[in-house]
Design a protein around this motif. Structure first.
Motif, PDB file in Angstrom:
ATOM      1  N   GLN A   1     -23.971  21.482   4.940  1.00  9.17           N
ATOM      2  CA  GLN A   1     -22.895  22.006   5.775  1.00  9.17           C
ATOM      3  C   GLN A   1     -21.823  20.953   6.035  1.00  9.17           C
ATOM      4  O   GLN A   1     -20.610  21.235   5.951  1.00  9.17           O
ATOM      5  N   ILE A   2     -22.244  19.742   6.359  1.00 14.03           N
ATOM      6  CA  ILE A   2     -21.290  18.682   6.671  1.00 14.03           C
ATOM      7  C   ILE A   2     -20.486  18.269   5.440  1.00 14.03           C
ATOM      8  O   ILE A   2     -19.261  18.121   5.491  1.00 14.03           O
ATOM      9  N   PHE A   3     -21.159  18.103   4.315  1.00 13.03           N
ATOM     10  CA  PHE A   3     -20.451  17.693   3.101  1.00 13.03           C
ATOM     11  C   PHE A   3     -19.535  18.806   2.594  1.00 13.03           C
ATOM     12  O   PHE A   3     -18.433  18.534   2.092  1.00 13.03           O
TER      13      PHE A   3
ATOM     14  N   ALA B   1     -17.989  20.968   4.471  1.00 15.71           N
ATOM     15  CA  ALA B   1     -16.829  21.020   5.361  1.00 15.71           C
ATOM     16  C   ALA B   1     -15.783  19.986   4.989  1.00 15.71           C
ATOM     17  O   ALA B   1     -14.576  20.197   5.183  1.00 15.71           O
ATOM     18  N   LEU B   2     -16.226  18.861   4.426  1.00 16.17           N
ATOM     19  CA  LEU B   2     -15.315  17.778   4.064  1.00 16.17           C
ATOM     20  C   LEU B   2     -14.995  17.751   2.571  1.00 16.17           C
ATOM     21  O   LEU B   2     -14.338  16.815   2.085  1.00 16.17           O
ATOM     22  N   ASN B   3     -15.481  18.779   1.844  1.00 17.11           N
ATOM     23  CA  ASN B   3     -15.249  18.870   0.392  1.00 17.11           C
ATOM     24  C   ASN B   3     -15.723  17.616  -0.338  1.00 17.11           C
ATOM     25  O   ASN B   3     -15.010  17.045  -1.175  1.00 17.11           O
ATOM     26  N   MET B   4     -16.940  17.192  -0.009  1.00 15.53           N
ATOM     27  CA  MET B   4     -17.512  15.987  -0.589  1.00 15.53           C
ATOM     28  C   MET B   4     -18.830  16.308  -1.274  1.00 15.53           C
ATOM     29  O   MET B   4     -19.442  17.353  -1.038  1.00 15.53           O
ATOM     30  N   ASP B   5     -19.271  15.379  -2.130  1.00 11.75           N
ATOM     31  CA  ASP B   5     -20.468  15.576  -2.941  1.00 11.75           C
ATOM     32  C   ASP B   5     -21.625  14.751  -2.390  1.00 11.75           C
ATOM     33  O   ASP B   5     -21.587  13.520  -2.447  1.00 11.75           O
ATOM     34  N   PRO B   6     -22.682  15.381  -1.876  1.00 12.99           N
ATOM     35  CA  PRO B   6     -23.816  14.606  -1.345  1.00 12.99           C
ATOM     36  C   PRO B   6     -24.567  13.829  -2.420  1.00 12.99           C
ATOM     37  O   PRO B   6     -25.256  12.856  -2.117  1.00 12.99           O
ATOM     38  N   LEU B   7     -24.424  14.229  -3.682  1.00 16.38           N
ATOM     39  CA  LEU B   7     -25.096  13.497  -4.757  1.00 16.38           C
ATOM     40  C   LEU B   7     -24.440  12.150  -5.024  1.00 16.38           C
ATOM     41  O   LEU B   7     -25.027  11.293  -5.685  1.00 16.38           O
ATOM     42  N   ALA B   8     -23.203  11.962  -4.537  1.00 23.60           N
ATOM     43  CA  ALA B   8     -22.467  10.727  -4.794  1.00 23.60           C
ATOM     44  C   ALA B   8     -22.185   9.989  -3.494  1.00 23.60           C
ATOM     45  O   ALA B   8     -21.133   9.374  -3.338  1.00 23.60           O
ATOM     46  N   SER B   9     -23.137  10.030  -2.570  1.00 28.10           N
ATOM     47  CA  SER B   9     -22.901   9.443  -1.253  1.00 28.10           C
ATOM     48  C   SER B   9     -24.139   8.704  -0.754  1.00 28.10           C
ATOM     49  O   SER B   9     -25.263   9.016  -1.155  1.00 28.10           O
TER      50      SER B   9
END
Length: 332
Positions: free
Chosen positions: A248-250, A252-260
């Motif tokens: 949900q958080i990623f 919302a920010l249009n980010m990739d959890p696999l690259a964080s």
């Protein structure tokens, strides 16, 4: 802080390492988590890492982040040295809070702070904590030991650290984008899950390789295993463990959890005949795990699979999404 690219490391850093010492078994290399030095009949693992942040939680992270890099060698982290660079205006209460968190982390790891340095440093506006961890053991595990046929195992969930950073440092933006405060508050607590020491030490005798994915997240961690071991990793994207709060958080920010930032998730390659034993050991610790893929022959890269179809081939260097956002906000 953002890692240098592998190319810069090889051309500039790794070509200036002083004299050769035959007792250094593993020195600076791409993907390897800690140096290994021969001492008598055993081995010493040593690693140092800086982190930058606010007072809240930095003492806890300063110890646990480096402890992970010793533990994935299959060696228990035992001794720590801590350098604290503090901004002007910090008060004794803040310093005490940092050190209470340091002490709590050390107590949980059964480790000792044996030295370091503390000063007020001009030109910084946030705390910088640089920690060295040391451990001694009879055997060690590398990042470079993965073999074709091994299975790829991940403990807990990816992007735990990244989710906690976003929930803490970007709370107002997340609320503005519709993320409920109860989700954000739960996500802040993920920082307590960043240690992989217990699981790493538990399965070290079964793993061909282990790694602690930090900046660049799971993808960068997998790439470092692939490159260090000269193999390809085939990963099923649907099997990667991600918590709902992270999604949900990623999203919302249009980010990739696999690259964080993914401290808290141990990545290990395990020979197939040992995978059941590894699962039993982790289950006894109460630590969940997922088998997300396998090691195959090929040029070092990540082959991403969905529904038995290759949907992406990842190679090169992964820029961390969370660190990129953090630096755009704080200008570091």
């Amino acid at each position: 802080m953002v890692k240098l690219s592998n190319d810069v490391l090889r051309r500039i850093v790794f070509t200036n390492l002083g004299v050769e010492d035959h007792d250094v078994i593993i020195g600076p290399r791409v993907g390897e988590d800690a140096a290994i030095v021969r001492i008598g009949n055993g081995y010493m693992a040593i690693h140092t890492d800086p982190i930058t942040g606010a007072v809240e939680g930095i003492g806890w992270l300063a110890i646990n982040i480096v402890a992970n890099d010793i533990a994935v060698r299959g060696i228990k982290p035992r001794w720590f040295l801590l350098t604290l660079l503090l901004p002007h205006g910090i008060n004794e209460g803040d310093i005490e809070k940092i050190m209470i968190d340091v002490n709590r982390a050390l107590a949980e790891l059964n480790g000792s702070l044996i030295g370091g340095h503390t000063e007020i440093t001009p030109g910084i506006d946030r705390v910088i904590a640089s920690t060295t961890a040391i451990g001694v053991g009879e055997h060690y595990v590398t990042t470079s030991g993965a073999k074709p046929g091994d299975l790829v195992l991940v403990t807990k969930y990816i992007a735990l650290e990244g989710t906690a950073v976003l929930a803490t440092d970007f709370e107002n933006e997340l609320v503005r984008r519709g993320v409920p405060r109860e989700v954000i508050n739960r996500a802040k607590g993920f920082v307590k899950e960043v240690s992989v020491v217990r699981e790493a030490l538990e399965i070290a005798d079964l793993a061909s390789a282990m790694h602690d994915p930090t900046e660049g997240g799971l993808l960068q961690g997998l790439l470092e295993i692939a490159e260090a071991s000269d193999v390809k990793l085939r990963i099923d994207i649907d099997k990667v463990p991600i918590l709902p709060e992270t999604r949900q958080i990623f999203s919302a920010l249009n980010m990739d959890p696999l690259a964080s930032l993914s401290s808290g998730a141990l990545v290990a390659t395990i020979p197939r005949e040992r995978i059941h034993t590894a699962g039993v050991k982790l289950s006894k610790l109460g630590i969940n795990y997922s088998i997300i893929g396998e090691v195959v022959e090929g040029k070092p890269s990540i082959e991403v699979v969905k529904d038995d179809r290759i949907v992406n081939e990842v190679n090169g260097f992964i820029e961390d999404d969370v660190m990129g956002l953090w630096h755009r906000k704080y200008g570091g």
